[in-house]
Structure formats: C-alpha cells, structure tokens
Design an enzyme around this catalytic site. Structure first.
Site, PDB file in Angstrom:
ATOM      1  N   ASP A  57      40.788  32.406  35.850  1.00 37.53           N
ATOM      2  CA  ASP A  57      40.092  31.121  35.884  1.00 37.53           C
ATOM      3  C   ASP A  57      38.712  31.340  35.245  1.00 37.53           C
ATOM      4  O   ASP A  57      38.427  32.431  34.715  1.00 37.53           O
ATOM      5  CB  ASP A  57      40.037  30.533  37.307  1.00 37.53           C
ATOM      6  CG  ASP A  57      39.054  31.255  38.222  1.00 37.53           C
ATOM      7  OD1 ASP A  57      38.473  32.280  37.800  1.00 37.53           O
ATOM      8  OD2 ASP A  57      38.877  30.803  39.365  1.00 37.53           O
ATOM      9  N   CYS A  99      40.045  36.284  38.912  1.00 36.69           N
ATOM     10  CA  CYS A  99      39.201  35.118  39.207  1.00 36.69           C
ATOM     11  C   CYS A  99      37.855  35.661  39.681  1.00 36.69           C
ATOM     12  O   CYS A  99      37.535  36.818  39.409  1.00 36.69           O
ATOM     13  CB  CYS A  99      39.869  34.168  40.212  1.00 36.69           C
ATOM     14  SG  CYS A  99      40.150  34.826  41.872  1.00 36.69           S
ATOM     15  N   GLY A 100      37.055  34.850  40.356  1.00 38.12           N
ATOM     16  CA  GLY A 100      35.747  35.337  40.791  1.00 38.12           C
ATOM     17  C   GLY A 100      35.882  36.500  41.753  1.00 38.12           C
ATOM     18  O   GLY A 100      35.190  37.512  41.639  1.00 38.12           O
ATOM     19  N   THR A 101      36.787  36.346  42.708  1.00 40.19           N
ATOM     20  CA  THR A 101      36.990  37.377  43.738  1.00 40.19           C
ATOM     21  C   THR A 101      38.287  38.157  43.564  1.00 40.19           C
ATOM     22  O   THR A 101      38.452  39.218  44.176  1.00 40.19           O
ATOM     23  CB  THR A 101      37.057  36.724  45.122  1.00 40.19           C
ATOM     24  OG1 THR A 101      38.157  35.787  45.112  1.00 40.19           O
ATOM     25  CG2 THR A 101      35.770  35.991  45.462  1.00 40.19           C
ATOM     26  N   HIS A 143      53.689  52.593  46.440  1.00 37.50           N
ATOM     27  CA  HIS A 143      54.260  52.191  47.731  1.00 37.50           C
ATOM     28  C   HIS A 143      54.801  50.765  47.748  1.00 37.50           C
ATOM     29  O   HIS A 143      55.777  50.487  48.441  1.00 37.50           O
ATOM     30  CB  HIS A 143      53.201  52.311  48.837  1.00 37.50           C
ATOM     31  CG  HIS A 143      52.845  53.728  49.165  1.00 37.50           C
ATOM     32  ND1 HIS A 143      52.177  54.086  50.312  1.00 37.50           N
ATOM     33  CD2 HIS A 143      53.055  54.888  48.480  1.00 37.50           C
ATOM     34  CE1 HIS A 143      51.996  55.401  50.335  1.00 37.50           C
ATOM     35  NE2 HIS A 143      52.504  55.904  49.226  1.00 37.50           N
ATOM     36  N   HIS A 195      59.901  53.623  50.548  1.00 45.39           N
ATOM     37  CA  HIS A 195      59.158  52.425  50.134  1.00 45.39           C
ATOM     38  C   HIS A 195      60.083  51.329  49.620  1.00 45.39           C
ATOM     39  O   HIS A 195      59.789  50.147  49.745  1.00 45.39           O
ATOM     40  CB  HIS A 195      58.108  52.792  49.087  1.00 45.39           C
ATOM     41  CG  HIS A 195      57.165  53.853  49.554  1.00 45.39           C
ATOM     42  ND1 HIS A 195      56.326  53.672  50.628  1.00 45.39           N
ATOM     43  CD2 HIS A 195      56.969  55.120  49.119  1.00 45.39           C
ATOM     44  CE1 HIS A 195      55.628  54.790  50.829  1.00 45.39           C
ATOM     45  NE2 HIS A 195      56.004  55.675  49.933  1.00 45.39           N
TER      46      HIS A 195
HETATM   47  C1  RB5 Z   1      35.812  29.768  41.480  1.00 44.77           C
HETATM   48  O1  RB5 Z   1      34.529  29.310  41.742  1.00 44.77           O
HETATM   49  C2  RB5 Z   1      36.228  30.782  42.544  1.00 44.77           C
HETATM   50  O2  RB5 Z   1      36.435  30.140  43.749  1.00 44.77           O
HETATM   51  C3  RB5 Z   1      37.472  31.510  42.110  1.00 44.77           C
HETATM   52  O3  RB5 Z   1      37.241  32.156  40.902  1.00 44.77           O
HETATM   53  C4  RB5 Z   1      37.984  32.590  43.042  1.00 44.77           C
HETATM   54  O4  RB5 Z   1      36.963  33.456  43.417  1.00 44.77           O
HETATM   55  C5  RB5 Z   1      38.760  32.123  44.198  1.00 44.77           C
HETATM   56  O5  RB5 Z   1      39.333  32.899  44.969  1.00 44.77           O
END
Ligand code: RB5
Length: 145
Positions: free
Chosen positions: A8, A65-67, A98, A133
């Site tokens: 994203d 994504c961000g996280t 695993h 596994h």
């Molecule tokens: C986008 O702002 C953020 O929420 C997305 O990239 C992600 O971190 C969501 O899990």
C-alpha cells in the site's frame, strides 16, 4: 522463482528496494502495485498477490505496508496462504523451515532497506523442512475446509 510483490502507500519505498533485491538474486518479479504514494487500501493489494500465489502463477509473494500487519492479516484470509510478518532474520528462515510461509510481509515504518534486504535474501533461500512440520501445516490447511 516467480515472486508476486505488492504494497500500500505505506510500503511504496520498501517495495522498490525489495524489487531490486529480488532482481539482483535472479528472481522474476510481478508487481501488483500500488504504484503511487496516493492513499490506498491494503486488502486491495493483498488479495491479488495472494491469488497469484495460490493459483501457482507465482511461487511466493512479498507484501509491504506501514507495519506489515494489515496486509498480512488480509492475505491470510485467502485459503492456502501462510503469510508471515518478519522483521528479523531468525523469523525469516524459521517461517520457511517450520511454517512453509508462502508470503513474507514487512513494514516500511518498522525496518529499513538494509535489514529488509537480509530478510528477503534469507527468506527466498530457505526451504521448508517438512517432517513433523508437514503434519502441523496440514492441520492449518484442514482449518480452511
Ligand atoms: C496505512 O496508513 C497503514 O495503516 C497501513 O500501511 C498498515 O500499516 C496497516 O496495517
């Protein structure tokens, strides 16, 4: 290997780094977007990448994504996907050995391109160990029915 990648807006820069790493390692990359910094919704990217992996069009997938969390949660809703969030090199090989993880997820707001390069390199090079596994992964697959 054929690798489907996607992100994203929060993972756009790290996806570009990952694409370079994969190409340098000799893998064939298909990029499912996004392609601009405009805000978008990570499930819209996770699903086509997950489908490419499940259908066999791609051998593995990498989602950012961000996280790395949201995009992985979304990918894991697709039957046959075992998406693993990895921000360290131990998890990168353990989730292959695993769990036979077929999608790697990472967060651009969590790690930098140097660590991501090591994680991707290790994850791509590591094979599933099978054995005990395999039985556990089969039990995960049974949950999808
Ligand atoms: C986008 O702002 C953020 O929420 C997305 O990239 C992600 O971190 C969501 O899990």
């Amino acid at each position: 290997m054929k690798v489907a990648i996607g992100c994203d807006h929060g993972g756009l820069n790290l996806k570009a780094s990952v694409q370079e790493v994969l190409s340098a390692l000799g893998h064939e990359v298909e990029d499912f977007g996004c392609h601009t910094a405009e805000s978008c919704d990570y499930p819209d990217i996770a699903v086509p990448v997950a489908n490419a992996v499940v259908s066999g069009k791609a051998d593995r997938g990498i989602l950012i994504c961000g996280t790395g969390i949201g995009i992985g949660i979304a990918a894991n809703k697709i039957a046959g996907i075992r998406a693993a969030l990895c921000h360290d090199t131990f998890s990168a090989h353990a989730c292959r050995e695993h769990n036979n993880a077929n999608i790697l997820t990472m967060g651009e707001r969590v790690i930098g391109p140097g660590l991501a390069k090591d994680i991707v390199t290790i994850w791509m090079a590591t094979e599933f160990e099978g054995g005990r596994h395999e039985r556990r992964v089969e039990k995960i697959k049974a949950l999808e029915k």
